[in-house]
Design an enzyme around this catalytic site. Structure first.
Site, mmCIF file in Angstrom:
data_model
loop_
_atom_site.group_PDB
_atom_site.id
_atom_site.type_symbol
_atom_site.label_atom_id
_atom_site.label_comp_id
_atom_site.label_asym_id
_atom_site.label_seq_id
_atom_site.Cartn_x
_atom_site.Cartn_y
_atom_site.Cartn_z
ATOM 1 N N ASN A 135 0.848 -1.200 0.000
ATOM 2 C CA ASN A 135 0.000 0.000 0.000
ATOM 3 C C ASN A 135 0.884 1.251 0.000
ATOM 4 O O ASN A 135 1.503 1.584 1.001
ATOM 5 C CB ASN A 135 -0.897 -0.079 1.243
ATOM 6 C CG ASN A 135 -1.749 1.156 1.451
ATOM 7 O OD1 ASN A 135 -1.603 2.143 0.752
ATOM 8 N ND2 ASN A 135 -2.628 1.098 2.423
ATOM 9 N N CYS A 138 -2.596 5.362 0.669
ATOM 10 C CA CYS A 138 -3.627 5.922 1.554
ATOM 11 C C CYS A 138 -3.653 7.448 1.412
ATOM 12 O O CYS A 138 -2.601 8.077 1.361
ATOM 13 C CB CYS A 138 -3.340 5.549 3.005
ATOM 14 S SG CYS A 138 -3.870 3.890 3.367
ATOM 15 N N ASN A 201 -6.634 3.089 -4.604
ATOM 16 C CA ASN A 201 -7.083 3.514 -3.271
ATOM 17 C C ASN A 201 -8.102 4.656 -3.416
ATOM 18 O O ASN A 201 -8.510 4.997 -4.524
ATOM 19 C CB ASN A 201 -5.869 3.960 -2.446
ATOM 20 C CG ASN A 201 -6.055 3.623 -0.972
ATOM 21 O OD1 ASN A 201 -7.101 3.945 -0.399
ATOM 22 N ND2 ASN A 201 -5.075 2.984 -0.377
ATOM 23 N N GLY A 252 -13.089 0.305 -6.965
ATOM 24 C CA GLY A 252 -13.703 1.629 -6.879
ATOM 25 C C GLY A 252 -15.142 1.578 -7.334
ATOM 26 O O GLY A 252 -15.435 1.403 -8.515
ATOM 27 N N THR A 275 -16.780 -0.394 -0.127
ATOM 28 C CA THR A 275 -17.902 0.414 0.376
ATOM 29 C C THR A 275 -19.236 -0.303 0.216
ATOM 30 O O THR A 275 -20.096 -0.245 1.110
ATOM 31 C CB THR A 275 -17.932 1.782 -0.348
ATOM 32 O OG1 THR A 275 -16.688 2.440 -0.080
ATOM 33 C CG2 THR A 275 -19.066 2.658 0.132
#
Ligand SMILES: Cc1cc2nc3c(=O)[nH]c(=O)nc-3n(C[C@H](O)[C@H](O)[C@H](O)COP(=O)(O)O)c2cc1C
Length: 380
Positions: A135, A138, A201, A252, A275
């Site tokens: 990662n 962020c 991200n 996404g 989400t």
């Protein structure tokens, strides 16, 4: 049953769906809940720092962005896992492994590449990881990690190189969408040895202001996710897929099988969700898988290879756009209910009172076709 399996960076997933690194993978049991719904791979909340700057906020960190009461996106200030590195490595990964989904382990690129390499070694020495996701993306304010690394091709290269020199299992890199173009960064990741890239991200964003009290809904900048970001992420996925030869995991705004197919048609091999699971629960995973299976069977596709990248060839350049043949709107009188919407949205004043199109005025924009509630308008 259609064959939904995919091979990503040399690892076989029973289907292309992966639980993205975030709240739905908060601990081993959470990852297990996703695996029980049949998901192909699970990624834990990013494992990384135990430093002071990585303290976890517990004072209201989500803002659900709604239009007419329908959620379209979400801003979060979540930062890092509350689990210690020991928790993850000694307990939680073992619990998650029982789910038999591919263990795709997210680790934070640390301020120094040598620290990142040490973390790679710690995680792979558990023997519980099948593949790693570095990662560098962020969108939070910590100055030495996250997108501060991922928006620089040089820093991304150094981090991936150090991680790859230590990794004995495949290593992917999760990129940030907070750049004008991701192509150069993706190329740097590839040259440093990345086996795949995750696009992407969250988008750095601000939740808004409560005008009754004159204060922000959330008192810091955070990451925007959910359905509203999908067009932005599709732009990055397709641009990279066209220019950099590296396997892509797209993430996404995915909340249905259609979103999954779209990303695969834009070149993705695996597709992650976050989400939508936060909003609808883990059961959404089995629903998407069942819909994917139904769609593949109905279309007669035998594997995702049949459709991967299918749409890319039809994305043209600005220079070519104006050379494509001109079109104009045609209204089907039998279906038209004369609601007036097409006239209202036509800024070329091409639609007359009789709901006919004046071809000399029509600019072929297609807004009327998009808005017509009866599909009575076609752009020909
Ligand atoms: C609350 C929250 C926490 C997140 N935490 C992480 C994280 O720890 N590591 C990471 O790589 N991405 C993290 N993400 C980003 C997601 O993995 C994903 O890239 C992003 O949410 C876009 O996907 P979506 O639209 O399906 O949510 C987080 C997202 C959310 C909403």
């Amino acid at each position: 049953m259609a064959d939904l399996s995919v091979k990503y960076c040399g690892v076989t997933y029973q289907n292309p769906l992966i639980l993205a690194s975030a709240t739905p993978g908060w601990d081993g049991n959470a990852m297990l809940l996703a695996a029980k719904q049949g998901i192909g791979g699970v990624i834990p909340k990013t494992i990384g720092p135990e430093q002071e700057w990585a303290k976890h906020p517990r004072n209201g960190r989500f803002y659900i962005y709604k239009k007419k009461n329908i959620p379209i996106g979400q801003v979060n200030l979540e930062l890092f896992t509350t689990k210690t590195r020991g928790d993850w490595l000694d307990h939680d990964l073992e619990i998650a492994k029982q789910g038999r989904a591919v263990m795709h382990i997210s680790l934070l690129a640390m301020p120094e590449p040598e620290q990142t390499a040490a973390l790679v070694e710690e995680i792979q020495s558990t023997g519980l990881a099948d593949i790693l996701e570095l990662n560098v993306s962020c969108p939070m304010p910590a100055k030495t990690v996250g997108m501060h690394i991922g928006k620089s091709a040089e820093k991304t290269f150094a981090q991936v190189k150090a991680a790859k020199e230590t990794a004995k299992i495949p290593l992917t890199v999760k990129l940030t969408p907070n750049v004008a173009s991701m192509i150069e960064i993706a190329q740097a990741a590839k040259e440093a040895g990345a086996d795949g890239i995750t696009i992407s991200n969250s988008i750095r964003a601000f939740a808004g202001v409560d005008i009754e009290i004159g204060k922000p809904y959330l008192c810091a900048y955070g990451g925007y996710t959910g359905p509203a970001i999908k067009p932005i992420i599709m732009r990055h996925v397709s641009e990279v897929a066209k220019q950099v030869d590296i396997p892509i995991s797209a993430v996404g705004g995915v909340s249905s099988y259609r979103d999954v197919i779209e990303y695969i048609m834009l070149g993705a091999v695996t597709v992650q969700l976050c989400t939508s699971v936060m909003w609808q629960g883990y059961a959404l995973i089995s629903k998407i898988l069942s819909d994917l299976n139904g769609w593949m069977e109905e279309k007669g596709y035998t594997s995702f290879e049949d459709i991967r990248g299918m749409a890319l060839g039809n994305i043209t350049s600005v220079e070519e756009l104006a050379r494509l043949p001109a079109k104009h709107a045609v209204i089907d009188a039998a279906s038209c209910i004369q609601c007036g919407i097409c006239r209202r949205v036509c800024f070329y004043r091409a639609i007359t009172d009789l709901y006919r199109v004046r071809y000399d005025q029509c600019d072929g924009c297609g807004a009327c076709e998009q808005w017509c509630p009866k599909k009575a308008v076609t752009l020909c």
